[in-house]
Write a protein that holds these residues in place. Structure first.
Motif: not given
Length: 188
Positions: A102-110, A131-139
């Protein structure tokens, strides 16, 4: 138990999952995923065992195609690269593998789609936190109750069972529907 009884029981369980609450959660997930993919933000999917296979299945449907010809969608099944999975797990630990990806591929808004039949898989929990730290939604796609993953989710879709094979049957129906609807929104 006979095959006929098994199939009837499976159909009954799928009917039990067909509630307005589940429909609302799935619709919300479709909206979040479609919005992220429309902006070429990533959908990262993870799980263990059968759920890892489900994650790869989802990525295959969205990167390739489900039912319609369309552009490739930015979806990655975490843990599917054996070199990354074995190197990180050997040098550090398996529980942090998905979080590292997630740190490598995640992105805010993902979006992160975490699949855990118990809702308690340590590596899926760590991925949700990353993911939450990256600003991603979590499902979360879980079994009944959602486990410890539930509170980490923006959207929790919990199958009404605590029996892993039954949960996975419902998950298959749900993620096929999600893939179909995301594709319909993005195929234009």
């Amino acid at each position: 138990m006979s095959l006929i009884q098994y199939l009837h029981d499976s159909a009954d369980l799928i009917r039990l999952a067909a509630t307005p609450e589940t429909a609302a959660q799935v619709d919300a997930a479709i909206g979040r995923i479609a919005a992220a993919l429309k902006d070429d933000r990533p959908l990262l999917v993870c799980g263990n065992g059968g759920s890892a296979a489900d994650a790869m299945h989802i990525a295959g449907e969205l990167v390739g195609r489900f039912l319609k010809e369309r552009r490739a969608l930015n979806c990655i099944a975490l843990g599917a690269d054996p070199a990354v999975a074995t190197a990180w797990s050997n040098d550090y630990d398996y529980a942090s593998l998905f979080a590292r990806q997630v740190q490598a591929y995640g992105r805010d808004g993902g979006v992160l789609l975490g699949i855990s039949t118990s809702g308690n898989s340590a590596n899926v929990l760590q991925a949700a936190e990353a993911a939450r730290a990256k600003g991603m939604a979590v499902i979360g796609l879980t079994g009944q109750g959602g486990g410890r993953l539930g509170p980490l989710c923006d959207i929790l879709i919990a199958a009404p069972s605590r029996h892993t094979p039954q949960i996975q049957q419902i998950h298959g129906c749900l993620y096929h529907y999600i893939c179909e609807q995301v594709e319909a929104r993005l195929a234009g």
